[in-house]
Scaffold this motif. Structure first.
Motif, PDB file in Angstrom:
ATOM      1  N   MET A   1     -42.939   3.736 -21.178  1.00  0.00           N
ATOM      2  CA  MET A   1     -41.600   3.423 -20.719  1.00  0.00           C
ATOM      3  C   MET A   1     -40.813   2.828 -21.875  1.00  0.00           C
ATOM      4  SD  MET A   1     -40.584   1.375 -17.297  1.00  0.00           S
ATOM      5  CE  MET A   1     -41.514   2.603 -16.382  1.00  0.00           C
ATOM      6  N   ASN A   2     -39.617   3.327 -22.091  1.00  0.00           N
ATOM      7  CA  ASN A   2     -38.771   2.865 -23.173  1.00  0.00           C
ATOM      8  C   ASN A   2     -38.103   1.557 -22.780  1.00  0.00           C
ATOM      9  OD1 ASN A   2     -36.963   2.507 -25.215  1.00  0.00           O
ATOM     10  ND2 ASN A   2     -36.210   4.600 -25.196  1.00  0.00           N
ATOM     11  N   THR A   3     -38.284   0.520 -23.589  1.00  0.00           N
ATOM     12  CA  THR A   3     -37.646  -0.770 -23.301  1.00  0.00           C
ATOM     13  C   THR A   3     -36.730  -1.203 -24.438  1.00  0.00           C
ATOM     14  OG1 THR A   3     -39.569  -1.938 -24.153  1.00  0.00           O
ATOM     15  CG2 THR A   3     -39.480  -1.564 -21.759  1.00  0.00           C
ATOM     16  N   ASN A   4     -36.185  -0.250 -25.199  1.00  0.00           N
ATOM     17  CA  ASN A   4     -35.231  -0.589 -26.252  1.00  0.00           C
ATOM     18  C   ASN A   4     -34.004  -1.231 -25.617  1.00  0.00           C
ATOM     19  OD1 ASN A   4     -36.821   0.520 -28.243  1.00  0.00           O
ATOM     20  ND2 ASN A   4     -35.888   2.530 -28.091  1.00  0.00           N
ATOM     21  N   PRO A   5     -33.340  -2.152 -26.338  1.00  0.00           N
ATOM     22  CA  PRO A   5     -32.110  -2.731 -25.788  1.00  0.00           C
ATOM     23  C   PRO A   5     -31.110  -1.617 -25.457  1.00  0.00           C
ATOM     24  CG  PRO A   5     -32.791  -3.890 -27.775  1.00  0.00           C
ATOM     25  CD  PRO A   5     -33.682  -2.687 -27.634  1.00  0.00           C
ATOM     26  N   GLY A   6     -30.500  -1.735 -24.282  1.00  0.00           N
ATOM     27  CA  GLY A   6     -29.541  -0.730 -23.868  1.00  0.00           C
ATOM     28  C   GLY A   6     -30.148   0.450 -23.146  1.00  0.00           C
ATOM     29  N   ARG A   7     -31.463   0.470 -23.022  1.00  0.00           N
ATOM     30  CA  ARG A   7     -32.129   1.592 -22.360  1.00  0.00           C
ATOM     31  C   ARG A   7     -33.383   1.091 -21.647  1.00  0.00           C
ATOM     32  NH1 ARG A   7     -32.066   7.278 -22.932  1.00  0.00           N
ATOM     33  NH2 ARG A   7     -34.034   8.169 -22.283  1.00  0.00           N
ATOM     34  N   ILE A   8     -33.557   1.552 -20.408  1.00  0.00           N
ATOM     35  CA  ILE A   8     -34.769   1.271 -19.646  1.00  0.00           C
ATOM     36  C   ILE A   8     -35.215   2.581 -19.040  1.00  0.00           C
ATOM     37  CG2 ILE A   8     -35.743   0.087 -17.649  1.00  0.00           C
ATOM     38  CD1 ILE A   8     -33.852  -2.212 -18.223  1.00  0.00           C
ATOM     39  N   ASP A   9     -36.336   3.070 -19.520  1.00  0.00           N
ATOM     40  CA  ASP A   9     -36.892   4.343 -19.071  1.00  0.00           C
ATOM     41  C   ASP A   9     -35.831   5.427 -19.235  1.00  0.00           C
ATOM     42  OD1 ASP A   9     -38.948   5.967 -18.139  1.00  0.00           O
ATOM     43  OD2 ASP A   9     -38.466   5.601 -16.037  1.00  0.00           O
ATOM     44  N   LYS A  10     -35.419   6.075 -18.153  1.00  0.00           N
ATOM     45  CA  LYS A  10     -34.444   7.172 -18.236  1.00  0.00           C
ATOM     46  C   LYS A  10     -33.004   6.703 -18.112  1.00  0.00           C
ATOM     47  CE  LYS A  10     -34.646   8.206 -13.317  1.00  0.00           C
ATOM     48  NZ  LYS A  10     -34.777   9.273 -12.321  1.00  0.00           N
ATOM     49  N   TYR A  11     -32.771   5.409 -18.030  1.00  0.00           N
ATOM     50  CA  TYR A  11     -31.436   4.855 -17.811  1.00  0.00           C
ATOM     51  C   TYR A  11     -30.872   4.241 -19.093  1.00  0.00           C
ATOM     52  CZ  TYR A  11     -32.922   5.303 -12.979  1.00  0.00           C
ATOM     53  OH  TYR A  11     -33.382   5.803 -11.788  1.00  0.00           O
ATOM     54  N   GLU A  12     -29.656   4.640 -19.445  1.00  0.00           N
ATOM     55  CA  GLU A  12     -28.945   4.044 -20.572  1.00  0.00           C
ATOM     56  C   GLU A  12     -27.955   3.029 -20.013  1.00  0.00           C
ATOM     57  OE1 GLU A  12     -27.083   7.326 -22.550  1.00  0.00           O
ATOM     58  OE2 GLU A  12     -28.982   8.037 -23.392  1.00  0.00           O
ATOM     59  N   LEU A  13     -28.193   1.760 -20.289  1.00  0.00           N
ATOM     60  CA  LEU A  13     -27.308   0.710 -19.788  1.00  0.00           C
ATOM     61  C   LEU A  13     -25.954   0.817 -20.481  1.00  0.00           C
ATOM     62  CD1 LEU A  13     -29.759  -2.316 -19.682  1.00  0.00           C
ATOM     63  CD2 LEU A  13     -29.160  -0.736 -17.853  1.00  0.00           C
ATOM     64  N   GLN A  14     -24.874   0.770 -19.686  1.00  0.00           N
ATOM     65  CA  GLN A  14     -23.528   0.953 -20.210  1.00  0.00           C
ATOM     66  C   GLN A  14     -22.727  -0.347 -20.215  1.00  0.00           C
ATOM     67  OE1 GLN A  14     -22.024   4.319 -20.833  1.00  0.00           O
ATOM     68  NE2 GLN A  14     -24.186   4.822 -20.988  1.00  0.00           N
ATOM     69  N   GLU A  15     -22.700  -1.035 -19.062  1.00  0.00           N
ATOM     70  CA  GLU A  15     -21.814  -2.195 -18.944  1.00  0.00           C
ATOM     71  C   GLU A  15     -22.253  -3.085 -17.783  1.00  0.00           C
ATOM     72  OE1 GLU A  15     -17.204  -2.432 -17.383  1.00  0.00           O
ATOM     73  OE2 GLU A  15     -18.053  -0.451 -17.673  1.00  0.00           O
ATOM     74  N   LEU A  16     -22.160  -4.391 -17.996  1.00  0.00           N
ATOM     75  CA  LEU A  16     -22.449  -5.352 -16.932  1.00  0.00           C
ATOM     76  C   LEU A  16     -21.299  -5.313 -15.937  1.00  0.00           C
ATOM     77  CD1 LEU A  16     -24.219  -7.688 -15.834  1.00  0.00           C
ATOM     78  CD2 LEU A  16     -22.832  -9.229 -17.225  1.00  0.00           C
ATOM     79  N   LEU A  17     -21.613  -5.004 -14.674  1.00  0.00           N
ATOM     80  CA  LEU A  17     -20.584  -4.912 -13.632  1.00  0.00           C
ATOM     81  C   LEU A  17     -20.380  -6.228 -12.897  1.00  0.00           C
ATOM     82  CD1 LEU A  17     -21.515  -1.442 -12.085  1.00  0.00           C
ATOM     83  CD2 LEU A  17     -19.682  -1.965 -13.707  1.00  0.00           C
ATOM     84  N   GLY A  18     -21.461  -6.995 -12.740  1.00  0.00           N
ATOM     85  CA  GLY A  18     -21.352  -8.256 -12.022  1.00  0.00           C
ATOM     86  C   GLY A  18     -22.644  -9.024 -12.091  1.00  0.00           C
ATOM     87  N   GLN A  19     -22.550 -10.310 -11.799  1.00  0.00           N
ATOM     88  CA  GLN A  19     -23.744 -11.152 -11.792  1.00  0.00           C
ATOM     89  C   GLN A  19     -23.553 -12.295 -10.818  1.00  0.00           C
ATOM     90  OE1 GLN A  19     -24.441 -12.807 -15.683  1.00  0.00           O
ATOM     91  NE2 GLN A  19     -22.266 -12.972 -16.103  1.00  0.00           N
ATOM     92  N   GLY A  20     -24.668 -12.757 -10.312  1.00  0.00           N
ATOM     93  CA  GLY A  20     -24.651 -13.862  -9.372  1.00  0.00           C
ATOM     94  C   GLY A  20     -25.894 -14.708  -9.553  1.00  0.00           C
ATOM     95  N   ARG A  21     -26.182 -15.540  -8.571  1.00  0.00           N
ATOM     96  CA  ARG A  21     -27.344 -16.435  -8.672  1.00  0.00           C
ATOM     97  C   ARG A  21     -28.659 -15.689  -8.611  1.00  0.00           C
ATOM     98  NH1 ARG A  21     -26.243 -20.435  -4.020  1.00  0.00           N
ATOM     99  NH2 ARG A  21     -28.413 -19.892  -3.800  1.00  0.00           N
ATOM    100  N   MET A  22     -28.678 -14.510  -7.964  1.00  0.00           N
ATOM    101  CA  MET A  22     -29.942 -13.800  -7.765  1.00  0.00           C
ATOM    102  C   MET A  22     -30.140 -12.602  -8.684  1.00  0.00           C
ATOM    103  SD  MET A  22     -30.510 -13.972  -3.655  1.00  0.00           S
ATOM    104  CE  MET A  22     -29.226 -12.831  -3.285  1.00  0.00           C
ATOM    105  N   ALA A  23     -29.071 -11.974  -9.155  1.00  0.00           N
ATOM    106  CA  ALA A  23     -29.240 -10.729  -9.891  1.00  0.00           C
ATOM    107  C   ALA A  23     -28.034 -10.412 -10.756  1.00  0.00           C
ATOM    108  CB  ALA A  23     -29.473  -9.588  -8.908  1.00  0.00           C
TER     109      ALA A  23
END
Length: 85
Positions: A1-23
């Motif tokens: 499984m690829n754990t490079n910054p900005g990528r997790i497995d088959k997903y390329e992280l693009q932008e933080l949409l929101g955050q809260g106390r749990m996630a």
């Protein structure tokens, strides 16, 4: 499984949409299905709480059953182990 910054497995992280106390929720691109998705990451302290993780796992079928234009469709669920530092 690829754990490079900005990528997790088959997903390329693009932008933080929101955050809260749990996630945190991120916009990502699924390179296999070629579509944009939202990915929810539990906070590290909650990932270590077995009761919370069990509750989160139990909620996934209920979330997958929701169908509404204003609710993101549920496609996948995985528990990934964080690399030890």
């Amino acid at each position: 499984m690829n754990t490079n910054p900005g990528r997790i497995d088959k997903y390329e992280l693009q932008e933080l949409l929101g955050q809260g106390r749990m996630a945190e929720v991120w916009k990502a691109f699924d390179t296999q299905s070629r579509r944009y998705v939202a990915i929810k990451f539990l906070r590290a302290n909650l990932q270590m709480d077995p009761d919370f993780v069990t509750r989160f796992q139990r909620e996934t079928p209920a979330i997958a059953a929701l169908h509404h234009p204003n609710i993101v469709q549920y496609y996948d669920f995985a528990i990934l182990q964080s690399p030890e530092v």
